[in-house]
Write a protein that holds these residues in place. Structure first.
Motif, PDB file in Angstrom:
ATOM      1  N   ASP A   1       3.210   1.450 -10.403  1.00 50.17           N
ATOM      2  CA  ASP A   1       2.846   1.909 -11.739  1.00 50.17           C
ATOM      3  C   ASP A   1       2.238   3.307 -11.771  1.00 50.17           C
ATOM      4  N   LYS A   2       2.643   4.150 -10.857  1.00 44.90           N
ATOM      5  CA  LYS A   2       2.218   5.555 -10.822  1.00 44.90           C
ATOM      6  C   LYS A   2       3.453   6.412 -10.568  1.00 44.90           C
ATOM      7  N   SER A   3       3.432   7.635 -11.075  1.00 43.65           N
ATOM      8  CA  SER A   3       4.551   8.542 -10.813  1.00 43.65           C
ATOM      9  C   SER A   3       4.263   9.458  -9.626  1.00 43.65           C
ATOM     10  N   SER A   4       3.029   9.384  -9.079  1.00 41.12           N
ATOM     11  CA  SER A   4       2.689  10.087  -7.845  1.00 41.12           C
ATOM     12  C   SER A   4       1.746   9.192  -7.053  1.00 41.12           C
ATOM     13  N   MET A   5       1.508   9.519  -5.808  1.00 36.82           N
ATOM     14  CA  MET A   5       0.645   8.693  -4.972  1.00 36.82           C
ATOM     15  C   MET A   5      -0.844   8.863  -5.293  1.00 36.82           C
ATOM     16  N   THR A   6      -1.220   9.872  -6.054  1.00 33.27           N
ATOM     17  CA  THR A   6      -2.629  10.116  -6.358  1.00 33.27           C
ATOM     18  C   THR A   6      -3.242   8.915  -7.083  1.00 33.27           C
ATOM     19  N   ASN A   7      -4.292   8.366  -6.507  1.00 33.75           N
ATOM     20  CA  ASN A   7      -5.032   7.218  -7.057  1.00 33.75           C
ATOM     21  C   ASN A   7      -4.186   5.950  -7.216  1.00 33.75           C
ATOM     22  N   ALA A   8      -3.121   5.845  -6.459  1.00 33.90           N
ATOM     23  CA  ALA A   8      -2.225   4.689  -6.559  1.00 33.90           C
ATOM     24  C   ALA A   8      -2.703   3.534  -5.679  1.00 33.90           C
ATOM     25  N   TYR A   9      -2.419   2.312  -6.133  1.00 28.04           N
ATOM     26  CA  TYR A   9      -2.530   1.109  -5.299  1.00 28.04           C
ATOM     27  C   TYR A   9      -1.252   1.040  -4.487  1.00 28.04           C
ATOM     28  N   ILE A  10      -1.376   0.922  -3.157  1.00 27.08           N
ATOM     29  CA  ILE A  10      -0.181   0.883  -2.317  1.00 27.08           C
ATOM     30  C   ILE A  10      -0.231  -0.277  -1.332  1.00 27.08           C
TER      31      ILE A  10
ATOM     32  N   SER B   1       2.121   0.430   8.786  1.00 31.77           N
ATOM     33  CA  SER B   1       1.927   1.572   9.666  1.00 31.77           C
ATOM     34  C   SER B   1       2.054   1.145  11.116  1.00 31.77           C
ATOM     35  N   GLY B   2       3.102   1.635  11.805  1.00 34.45           N
ATOM     36  CA  GLY B   2       3.294   1.301  13.212  1.00 34.45           C
ATOM     37  C   GLY B   2       3.352  -0.201  13.422  1.00 34.45           C
ATOM     38  N   SER B   3       2.649  -0.683  14.443  1.00 30.90           N
ATOM     39  CA  SER B   3       2.641  -2.118  14.740  1.00 30.90           C
ATOM     40  C   SER B   3       1.509  -2.842  14.021  1.00 30.90           C
ATOM     41  N   ILE B   4       0.758  -2.132  13.170  1.00 31.74           N
ATOM     42  CA  ILE B   4      -0.344  -2.727  12.416  1.00 31.74           C
ATOM     43  C   ILE B   4       0.228  -3.552  11.265  1.00 31.74           C
ATOM     44  N   SER B   5      -0.433  -4.647  10.938  1.00 31.72           N
ATOM     45  CA  SER B   5       0.047  -5.488   9.847  1.00 31.72           C
ATOM     46  C   SER B   5      -0.011  -4.743   8.511  1.00 31.72           C
ATOM     47  N   ILE B   6       0.562  -5.333   7.500  1.00 35.50           N
ATOM     48  CA  ILE B   6       0.634  -4.735   6.171  1.00 35.50           C
ATOM     49  C   ILE B   6      -0.761  -4.699   5.562  1.00 35.50           C
ATOM     50  N   SER B   7      -1.124  -3.547   4.999  1.00 36.54           N
ATOM     51  CA  SER B   7      -2.444  -3.405   4.392  1.00 36.54           C
ATOM     52  C   SER B   7      -2.313  -2.904   2.961  1.00 36.54           C
ATOM     53  N   GLU B   8      -3.412  -2.998   2.226  1.00 33.88           N
ATOM     54  CA  GLU B   8      -3.484  -2.520   0.848  1.00 33.88           C
ATOM     55  C   GLU B   8      -4.495  -1.381   0.804  1.00 33.88           C
ATOM     56  N   ARG B   9      -4.174  -0.330   0.046  1.00 34.94           N
ATOM     57  CA  ARG B   9      -5.056   0.823  -0.073  1.00 34.94           C
ATOM     58  C   ARG B   9      -5.082   1.310  -1.512  1.00 34.94           C
ATOM     59  N   LYS B  10      -6.153   1.952  -1.876  1.00 34.54           N
ATOM     60  CA  LYS B  10      -6.249   2.723  -3.118  1.00 34.54           C
ATOM     61  C   LYS B  10      -6.336   4.172  -2.668  1.00 34.54           C
ATOM     62  N   LEU B  11      -5.282   4.929  -2.929  1.00 34.05           N
ATOM     63  CA  LEU B  11      -5.237   6.311  -2.467  1.00 34.05           C
ATOM     64  C   LEU B  11      -6.170   7.193  -3.278  1.00 34.05           C
ATOM     65  N   GLY B  12      -6.555   8.314  -2.689  1.00 38.70           N
ATOM     66  CA  GLY B  12      -7.359   9.310  -3.380  1.00 38.70           C
ATOM     67  C   GLY B  12      -6.463  10.416  -3.908  1.00 38.70           C
ATOM     68  N   ASN B  13      -7.051  11.549  -4.210  1.00 37.10           N
ATOM     69  CA  ASN B  13      -6.319  12.725  -4.668  1.00 37.10           C
ATOM     70  C   ASN B  13      -5.838  13.482  -3.434  1.00 37.10           C
ATOM     71  N   HIS B  14      -4.627  13.176  -2.989  1.00 39.01           N
ATOM     72  CA  HIS B  14      -4.033  13.756  -1.781  1.00 39.01           C
ATOM     73  C   HIS B  14      -4.838  13.406  -0.535  1.00 39.01           C
TER      74      HIS B  14
ATOM     75  N   SER C   1     -10.164  -3.477 -10.312  1.00 40.06           N
ATOM     76  CA  SER C   1      -9.404  -2.337 -10.861  1.00 40.06           C
ATOM     77  C   SER C   1      -8.755  -1.463  -9.789  1.00 40.06           C
ATOM     78  N   ASN C   2      -9.086  -1.648  -8.521  1.00 38.66           N
ATOM     79  CA  ASN C   2      -8.434  -0.895  -7.452  1.00 38.66           C
ATOM     80  C   ASN C   2      -7.052  -1.438  -7.106  1.00 38.66           C
ATOM     81  N   TYR C   3      -6.768  -2.651  -7.549  1.00 35.79           N
ATOM     82  CA  TYR C   3      -5.504  -3.325  -7.251  1.00 35.79           C
ATOM     83  C   TYR C   3      -4.607  -3.283  -8.482  1.00 35.79           C
ATOM     84  N   TYR C   4      -3.310  -3.265  -8.248  1.00 35.01           N
ATOM     85  CA  TYR C   4      -2.372  -3.342  -9.359  1.00 35.01           C
ATOM     86  C   TYR C   4      -2.270  -4.796  -9.811  1.00 35.01           C
TER      87      TYR C   4
END
Length: 109
Positions: A10-19, A23-36, A71-74
């Motif tokens: 629900d974002k048109s750029s990665m800035t402040n997006a829930y993703i 990454s590599g062999s690490i399990s799937i994680s959830e993040r709230k990105l910052g401004n770049h 609110s950090n999660y979609y």
């Protein structure tokens, strides 16, 4: 296993997006990105997750409740509609500036 890839909702750029990030062999994680920036690692709300690779094709399956933990999660709708989906990938397993990215609008019925 030597690259990362991520999907944002629900974002048109990665800035402040829930993703969702693989990454590599690490399990799937959830993040709230910052401004770049890499932003904040979130507590997992995933009830199940797995990934597999067949040749050059990666498949990632995740499950979680429709409503985000805060609110950090979609929060997904159960009434259909559209979701803007963005994705990116990196050339190494370290989560950093992407090598490529794109976006689409998905319609659910």
């Amino acid at each position: 296993d030597n690259v990362w890839y991520a999907w944002g909702f629900d974002k048109s750029s990665m800035t402040n997006a829930y993703i969702l990030l693989k990454s590599g062999s690490i399990s799937i994680s959830e993040r709230k990105l910052g401004n770049h920036t890499a932003g904040t690692l979130l507590s997992s709300s995933l009830t199940s997750s797995n990934y597999s690779k067949s040749g050059n094709i990666w498949t990632m399956k995740v499950a979680r409740k429709l409503a985000g933990l805060n609110s950090n999660y979609y929060s997904f709708s159960d009434n259909g509609g559209t979701i803007v989906l963005i994705w990116a990938y990196g050339g190494t397993s370290a989560f950093a500036k992407h090598n490529g990215s794109s976006r689409a609008v998905l319609q659910f019925h």
